[in-house]
Design a protein around this motif. Structure first.
Motif, PDB file in Angstrom:
ATOM      1  N   HIS A   1      17.743  40.735  38.142  1.00  0.00           N
ATOM      2  CA  HIS A   1      16.690  39.726  38.297  1.00  0.00           C
ATOM      3  C   HIS A   1      16.552  39.413  39.784  1.00  0.00           C
ATOM      4  O   HIS A   1      17.555  39.085  40.436  1.00  0.00           O
ATOM      5  CB  HIS A   1      17.058  38.461  37.505  1.00  0.00           C
ATOM      6  N   GLU A   2      15.351  39.548  40.287  1.00  0.00           N
ATOM      7  CA  GLU A   2      15.088  39.310  41.714  1.00  0.00           C
ATOM      8  C   GLU A   2      16.070  40.089  42.597  1.00  0.00           C
ATOM      9  O   GLU A   2      16.673  39.554  43.525  1.00  0.00           O
ATOM     10  CB  GLU A   2      15.097  37.817  42.032  1.00  0.00           C
ATOM     11  N   LYS A   3      16.236  41.372  42.252  1.00  0.00           N
ATOM     12  CA  LYS A   3      17.081  42.314  43.000  1.00  0.00           C
ATOM     13  C   LYS A   3      18.552  41.920  43.032  1.00  0.00           C
ATOM     14  O   LYS A   3      19.302  42.293  43.937  1.00  0.00           O
ATOM     15  CB  LYS A   3      16.543  42.515  44.417  1.00  0.00           C
ATOM     16  N   ARG A   4      18.996  41.179  42.012  1.00  0.00           N
ATOM     17  CA  ARG A   4      20.410  40.806  41.900  1.00  0.00           C
ATOM     18  C   ARG A   4      20.904  41.173  40.499  1.00  0.00           C
ATOM     19  O   ARG A   4      20.232  40.907  39.507  1.00  0.00           O
ATOM     20  CB  ARG A   4      20.598  39.309  42.142  1.00  0.00           C
ATOM     21  N   LEU A   5      22.098  41.765  40.437  1.00  0.00           N
ATOM     22  CA  LEU A   5      22.727  42.196  39.191  1.00  0.00           C
ATOM     23  C   LEU A   5      23.658  41.108  38.692  1.00  0.00           C
ATOM     24  O   LEU A   5      24.488  40.603  39.453  1.00  0.00           O
ATOM     25  CB  LEU A   5      23.521  43.486  39.441  1.00  0.00           C
ATOM     26  N   LEU A   6      23.548  40.774  37.414  1.00  0.00           N
ATOM     27  CA  LEU A   6      24.433  39.770  36.822  1.00  0.00           C
ATOM     28  C   LEU A   6      25.753  40.420  36.412  1.00  0.00           C
ATOM     29  O   LEU A   6      25.780  41.407  35.678  1.00  0.00           O
ATOM     30  CB  LEU A   6      23.792  39.119  35.601  1.00  0.00           C
ATOM     31  N   LEU A   7      26.846  39.827  36.900  1.00  0.00           N
ATOM     32  CA  LEU A   7      28.195  40.273  36.571  1.00  0.00           C
ATOM     33  C   LEU A   7      28.996  39.087  36.061  1.00  0.00           C
ATOM     34  O   LEU A   7      28.730  37.943  36.444  1.00  0.00           O
ATOM     35  CB  LEU A   7      28.875  40.848  37.819  1.00  0.00           C
TER      36      LEU A   7
ATOM     37  N   VAL B   1      23.605  52.705  38.590  1.00  0.00           N
ATOM     38  CA  VAL B   1      22.693  52.710  37.447  1.00  0.00           C
ATOM     39  C   VAL B   1      21.763  51.498  37.512  1.00  0.00           C
ATOM     40  O   VAL B   1      20.552  51.614  37.309  1.00  0.00           O
ATOM     41  CB  VAL B   1      23.481  52.730  36.118  1.00  0.00           C
ATOM     42  N   ALA B   2      22.312  50.333  37.810  1.00  0.00           N
ATOM     43  CA  ALA B   2      21.519  49.101  37.822  1.00  0.00           C
ATOM     44  C   ALA B   2      20.389  49.158  38.838  1.00  0.00           C
ATOM     45  O   ALA B   2      19.279  48.694  38.566  1.00  0.00           O
ATOM     46  CB  ALA B   2      22.422  47.901  38.112  1.00  0.00           C
ATOM     47  N   PHE B   3      20.668  49.721  40.014  1.00  0.00           N
ATOM     48  CA  PHE B   3      19.679  49.721  41.090  1.00  0.00           C
ATOM     49  C   PHE B   3      19.007  51.082  41.282  1.00  0.00           C
ATOM     50  O   PHE B   3      18.376  51.316  42.306  1.00  0.00           O
ATOM     51  CB  PHE B   3      20.325  49.250  42.392  1.00  0.00           C
ATOM     52  N   ALA B   4      19.113  51.961  40.305  1.00  0.00           N
ATOM     53  CA  ALA B   4      18.517  53.297  40.405  1.00  0.00           C
ATOM     54  C   ALA B   4      17.012  53.196  40.599  1.00  0.00           C
ATOM     55  O   ALA B   4      16.341  52.395  39.940  1.00  0.00           O
ATOM     56  CB  ALA B   4      18.827  54.110  39.155  1.00  0.00           C
ATOM     57  N   ARG B   5      16.501  53.998  41.510  1.00  0.00           N
ATOM     58  CA  ARG B   5      15.051  54.013  41.774  1.00  0.00           C
ATOM     59  C   ARG B   5      14.295  54.666  40.614  1.00  0.00           C
ATOM     60  O   ARG B   5      13.180  54.309  40.320  1.00  0.00           O
ATOM     61  CB  ARG B   5      14.740  54.753  43.080  1.00  0.00           C
ATOM     62  N   THR B   6      14.944  55.656  39.984  1.00  0.00           N
ATOM     63  CA  THR B   6      14.360  56.330  38.827  1.00  0.00           C
ATOM     64  C   THR B   6      15.309  56.153  37.655  1.00  0.00           C
ATOM     65  O   THR B   6      16.324  56.847  37.557  1.00  0.00           O
ATOM     66  CB  THR B   6      14.181  57.838  39.122  1.00  0.00           C
ATOM     67  N   PRO B   7      15.035  55.190  36.783  1.00  0.00           N
ATOM     68  CA  PRO B   7      15.954  54.929  35.665  1.00  0.00           C
ATOM     69  C   PRO B   7      16.121  56.142  34.747  1.00  0.00           C
ATOM     70  O   PRO B   7      15.162  56.827  34.417  1.00  0.00           O
ATOM     71  CB  PRO B   7      15.272  53.781  34.914  1.00  0.00           C
ATOM     72  N   GLN B   8      17.355  56.395  34.397  1.00  0.00           N
ATOM     73  CA  GLN B   8      17.697  57.443  33.445  1.00  0.00           C
ATOM     74  C   GLN B   8      19.010  57.050  32.790  1.00  0.00           C
ATOM     75  O   GLN B   8      19.667  56.112  33.223  1.00  0.00           O
ATOM     76  CB  GLN B   8      17.816  58.792  34.144  1.00  0.00           C
ATOM     77  N   ILE B   9      19.397  57.750  31.753  1.00  0.00           N
ATOM     78  CA  ILE B   9      20.660  57.433  31.108  1.00  0.00           C
ATOM     79  C   ILE B   9      21.780  58.240  31.767  1.00  0.00           C
ATOM     80  O   ILE B   9      21.590  59.391  32.129  1.00  0.00           O
ATOM     81  CB  ILE B   9      20.613  57.657  29.580  1.00  0.00           C
TER      82      ILE B   9
END
Length: 151
Positions: free
Chosen positions: A16-22, A133-141
């Motif tokens: 959310h807003e370029k921040r990953l929740l941990l 994975v969280a910040f990948a420019r091209t989402p994939q599995i």
């Protein structure tokens, strides 16, 4: 060979807003390890239903569960514990603010961190591939192979 059943878990990749929740991975400050919110699945509910429930319990947030993005597995050879985790991209529905007074009913999660990609390298995060994975420019599995459990 252990006869224990493999535990299945679902985890949320919430950016959310370029921040990953941990959240903290271990209760009572036993470790600095952070992970994505989520947990073990309960029989009779889908992975996405389980995940939405776990995120709400651990953070108070309501999420919309999207596509899977990562499969991770880890084990503890000494105890025979083995867990397979399926991570889903999720988006926050409503406010992303987690009240400081929020309490996880299981009393495990007591720390929430919203980390930018540049901040994540200074944190103890598992699985190793989570930030990428969280910040990948091209989402994939992705698949993160079996690793030993860490504190």
């Amino acid at each position: 060979m252990s006869s224990k059943a493999v535990r299945l878990a679902a985890r949320a990749v919430i950016v959310h807003e370029k921040r990953l929740l941990l959240v903290n991975a271990w209760a009572n400050g036993r470790s600095t390890l952070l992970c994505a919110p989520g947990g073990g699945v309960e029989v009779g509910a889908s992975l996405t239903e389980n995940l939405a429930r776990e995120v709400e319990e651990e953070t108070g947030l309501t999420v919309k569960v999207g596509a899977p993005c990562l499969v991770n597995e880890f084990h503890d050879p000494s105890s025979g514990f083995h867990q397979v985790e399926i991570f889903f991209r999720c988006s926050v529905q409503g406010s992303p603010v987690i009240p400081q007074t929020w309490q996880d009913p299981e009393r495990i999660v007591d720390r929430h961190v919203w980390a930018r990609e540049t901040e994540a390298s200074g944190l103890h995060i598992k699985p190793d591939s989570l930030v990428g994975v969280a910040f990948a420019r091209t989402p994939q599995i992705s698949y993160d192979p079996l690793e030993r459990i860490v504190m």
